[in-house]
Design a protein around this motif. Structure first.
Motif, PDB file in Angstrom:
ATOM      1  N   GLU A  61       0.814  -1.213   0.000  1.00 15.07           N
ATOM      2  CA  GLU A  61       0.000   0.000   0.000  1.00 15.07           C
ATOM      3  C   GLU A  61       0.849   1.265   0.000  1.00 15.07           C
ATOM      4  OE1 GLU A  61      -3.181   0.023   2.855  1.00 15.07           O
ATOM      5  OE2 GLU A  61      -3.669  -2.060   2.420  1.00 15.07           O
ATOM      6  N   ALA A  62       2.075   1.180   0.475  1.00 15.33           N
ATOM      7  CA  ALA A  62       2.969   2.337   0.517  1.00 15.33           C
ATOM      8  C   ALA A  62       3.883   2.413  -0.710  1.00 15.33           C
ATOM      9  CB  ALA A  62       3.811   2.295   1.783  1.00 15.33           C
ATOM     10  N   ALA A  63       3.669   1.548  -1.685  1.00 11.12           N
ATOM     11  CA  ALA A  63       4.526   1.528  -2.871  1.00 11.12           C
ATOM     12  C   ALA A  63       4.434   2.835  -3.650  1.00 11.12           C
ATOM     13  CB  ALA A  63       4.147   0.358  -3.781  1.00 11.12           C
ATOM     14  N   GLN A  64       5.565   3.237  -4.227  1.00 12.17           N
ATOM     15  CA  GLN A  64       5.591   4.379  -5.135  1.00 12.17           C
ATOM     16  C   GLN A  64       5.201   3.847  -6.510  1.00 12.17           C
ATOM     17  OE1 GLN A  64       9.725   5.474  -4.672  1.00 12.17           O
ATOM     18  NE2 GLN A  64       9.101   7.365  -3.643  1.00 12.17           N
ATOM     19  N   VAL A  65       4.197   4.465  -7.115  1.00 14.85           N
ATOM     20  CA  VAL A  65       3.667   3.986  -8.386  1.00 14.85           C
ATOM     21  C   VAL A  65       3.514   5.163  -9.337  1.00 14.85           C
ATOM     22  CG1 VAL A  65       1.679   2.842  -9.493  1.00 14.85           C
ATOM     23  CG2 VAL A  65       2.383   2.162  -7.193  1.00 14.85           C
ATOM     24  N   ASP A  66       3.801   4.917 -10.621  1.00 15.18           N
ATOM     25  CA  ASP A  66       3.495   5.919 -11.633  1.00 15.18           C
ATOM     26  C   ASP A  66       2.786   5.239 -12.803  1.00 15.18           C
ATOM     27  OD1 ASP A  66       5.473   4.828 -13.313  1.00 15.18           O
ATOM     28  OD2 ASP A  66       6.887   6.464 -12.993  1.00 15.18           O
ATOM     29  N   LEU A  67       2.464   6.027 -13.809  1.00 20.69           N
ATOM     30  CA  LEU A  67       1.674   5.538 -14.934  1.00 20.69           C
ATOM     31  C   LEU A  67       2.340   4.377 -15.671  1.00 20.69           C
ATOM     32  CD1 LEU A  67      -0.895   5.893 -16.572  1.00 20.69           C
ATOM     33  CD2 LEU A  67       0.295   7.632 -17.917  1.00 20.69           C
ATOM     34  N   SER A  68       3.661   4.322 -15.676  1.00 22.40           N
ATOM     35  CA  SER A  68       4.344   3.229 -16.372  1.00 22.40           C
ATOM     36  C   SER A  68       3.948   1.876 -15.774  1.00 22.40           C
ATOM     37  CB  SER A  68       5.863   3.415 -16.336  1.00 22.40           C
ATOM     38  OG  SER A  68       6.365   3.314 -15.014  1.00 22.40           O
ATOM     39  N   PHE A  69       3.705   1.832 -14.472  1.00 24.70           N
ATOM     40  CA  PHE A  69       3.298   0.576 -13.846  1.00 24.70           C
ATOM     41  C   PHE A  69       1.891   0.181 -14.269  1.00 24.70           C
ATOM     42  CE2 PHE A  69       1.358  -1.853 -10.355  1.00 24.70           C
ATOM     43  CZ  PHE A  69       2.143  -2.987 -10.451  1.00 24.70           C
ATOM     44  N   VAL A  70       0.990   1.128 -14.358  1.00 23.78           N
ATOM     45  CA  VAL A  70      -0.381   0.821 -14.817  1.00 23.78           C
ATOM     46  C   VAL A  70      -0.321   0.267 -16.239  1.00 23.78           C
ATOM     47  CG1 VAL A  70      -2.647   1.802 -15.357  1.00 23.78           C
ATOM     48  CG2 VAL A  70      -1.438   2.512 -13.279  1.00 23.78           C
ATOM     49  N   GLN A  71       0.504   0.865 -17.085  1.00 21.86           N
ATOM     50  CA  GLN A  71       0.671   0.374 -18.450  1.00 21.86           C
ATOM     51  C   GLN A  71       1.253  -1.034 -18.460  1.00 21.86           C
ATOM     52  OE1 GLN A  71       3.045   3.754 -19.698  1.00 21.86           O
ATOM     53  NE2 GLN A  71       1.373   4.459 -21.033  1.00 21.86           N
ATOM     54  N   LEU A  72       2.231  -1.283 -17.599  1.00 24.82           N
ATOM     55  CA  LEU A  72       2.839  -2.606 -17.510  1.00 24.82           C
ATOM     56  C   LEU A  72       1.825  -3.651 -17.084  1.00 24.82           C
ATOM     57  CD1 LEU A  72       5.210  -4.582 -17.488  1.00 24.82           C
ATOM     58  CD2 LEU A  72       5.691  -3.805 -15.156  1.00 24.82           C
ATOM     59  N   VAL A  73       1.016  -3.345 -16.082  1.00 22.64           N
ATOM     60  CA  VAL A  73       0.009  -4.303 -15.609  1.00 22.64           C
ATOM     61  C   VAL A  73      -1.003  -4.582 -16.710  1.00 22.64           C
ATOM     62  CG1 VAL A  73      -1.878  -4.658 -13.962  1.00 22.64           C
ATOM     63  CG2 VAL A  73       0.321  -3.761 -13.174  1.00 22.64           C
ATOM     64  N   THR A  74      -1.410  -3.556 -17.437  1.00 24.85           N
ATOM     65  CA  THR A  74      -2.354  -3.741 -18.543  1.00 24.85           C
ATOM     66  C   THR A  74      -1.754  -4.676 -19.598  1.00 24.85           C
ATOM     67  OG1 THR A  74      -3.316  -1.571 -18.132  1.00 24.85           O
ATOM     68  CG2 THR A  74      -3.690  -2.528 -20.310  1.00 24.85           C
ATOM     69  N   ASP A 130      -0.705   5.188  -3.784  1.00 23.63           N
ATOM     70  CA  ASP A 130      -0.249   5.775  -5.051  1.00 23.63           C
ATOM     71  C   ASP A 130      -0.923   5.135  -6.255  1.00 23.63           C
ATOM     72  OD1 ASP A 130       1.480   7.635  -3.953  1.00 23.63           O
ATOM     73  OD2 ASP A 130       3.310   6.743  -4.794  1.00 23.63           O
ATOM     74  N   LEU A 131      -1.127   3.828  -6.217  1.00 28.36           N
ATOM     75  CA  LEU A 131      -1.749   3.156  -7.364  1.00 28.36           C
ATOM     76  C   LEU A 131      -3.141   3.725  -7.611  1.00 28.36           C
ATOM     77  CD1 LEU A 131      -1.857   1.106  -9.617  1.00 28.36           C
ATOM     78  CD2 LEU A 131      -2.440  -0.647  -7.925  1.00 28.36           C
ATOM     79  N   LYS A 178      -6.708   7.372 -10.686  1.00 27.08           N
ATOM     80  CA  LYS A 178      -7.628   8.513 -10.655  1.00 27.08           C
ATOM     81  C   LYS A 178      -7.119   9.649 -11.540  1.00 27.08           C
ATOM     82  CE  LYS A 178     -10.251  11.443  -7.613  1.00 27.08           C
ATOM     83  NZ  LYS A 178     -11.154  11.300  -6.532  1.00 27.08           N
ATOM     84  N   ARG A 179      -5.860  10.041 -11.354  1.00 28.67           N
ATOM     85  CA  ARG A 179      -5.289  11.141 -12.147  1.00 28.67           C
ATOM     86  C   ARG A 179      -5.255  10.808 -13.638  1.00 28.67           C
ATOM     87  NH1 ARG A 179      -1.260  11.088  -8.247  1.00 28.67           N
ATOM     88  NH2 ARG A 179       0.197  10.334  -9.795  1.00 28.67           N
ATOM     89  N   GLY A 180      -5.047   9.540 -13.949  1.00 27.41           N
ATOM     90  CA  GLY A 180      -4.966   9.118 -15.347  1.00 27.41           C
ATOM     91  C   GLY A 180      -6.315   8.926 -16.013  1.00 27.41           C
TER      92      GLY A 180
END
Length: 108
Positions: free
Chosen positions: A45-58, A80-81, A86-88
């Motif tokens: 839950e405390a992981a640092q996440v950015d959009l590249s990770f969402v793309q990777l999971v997809t 962060d996830l 939300k931001r994306g």
């Protein structure tokens, strides 16, 4: 956890899931999927996440589905996830499948 089956295996991910580490995280997930039909991604839950990770999971979900496998999240997106989703704009007008995957909401 979202619809697990016997034999589903958990993969604990590093706490930095950003563009700086995405290549190593991609290799970790790909190697895991090459040895397991399903991956349950355990994201702190405390992981640092950015959009590249969402793309990777997809992309990983599509890779797994192409081999009759699957990727799940150990728990609903948070921290962060959730903020990145939300931001994306990923949480806007989600399909039932996306809501089930990212937020563990029941499909209607």
């Amino acid at each position: 956890m979202s619809s697990t089956l016997p034999g589903d295996a958990s993969l604990t991910l590093p706490t930095t899931l950003t563009i700086k580490t995405i290549t190593s995280v991609q290799e970790l997930i790909s190697d895991f999927l090459n040895n397991n039909p399903a991956a349950i991604l355990d994201i702190d839950e405390a992981a640092q996440v950015d959009l590249s990770f969402v793309q990777l999971v997809t992309a990983a979900r599509k890779q797994a589905e192409a081999k009759a496998g699957r990727v799940l999240l150990a728990r609903p997106a948070s921290g962060d996830l959730y903020d990145v989703l939300k931001r994306g704009g990923f949480l806007d007008e989600m399909t039932p499948e996306a809501a089930h995957f990212w937020l563990h909401q029941e499909k209607n």
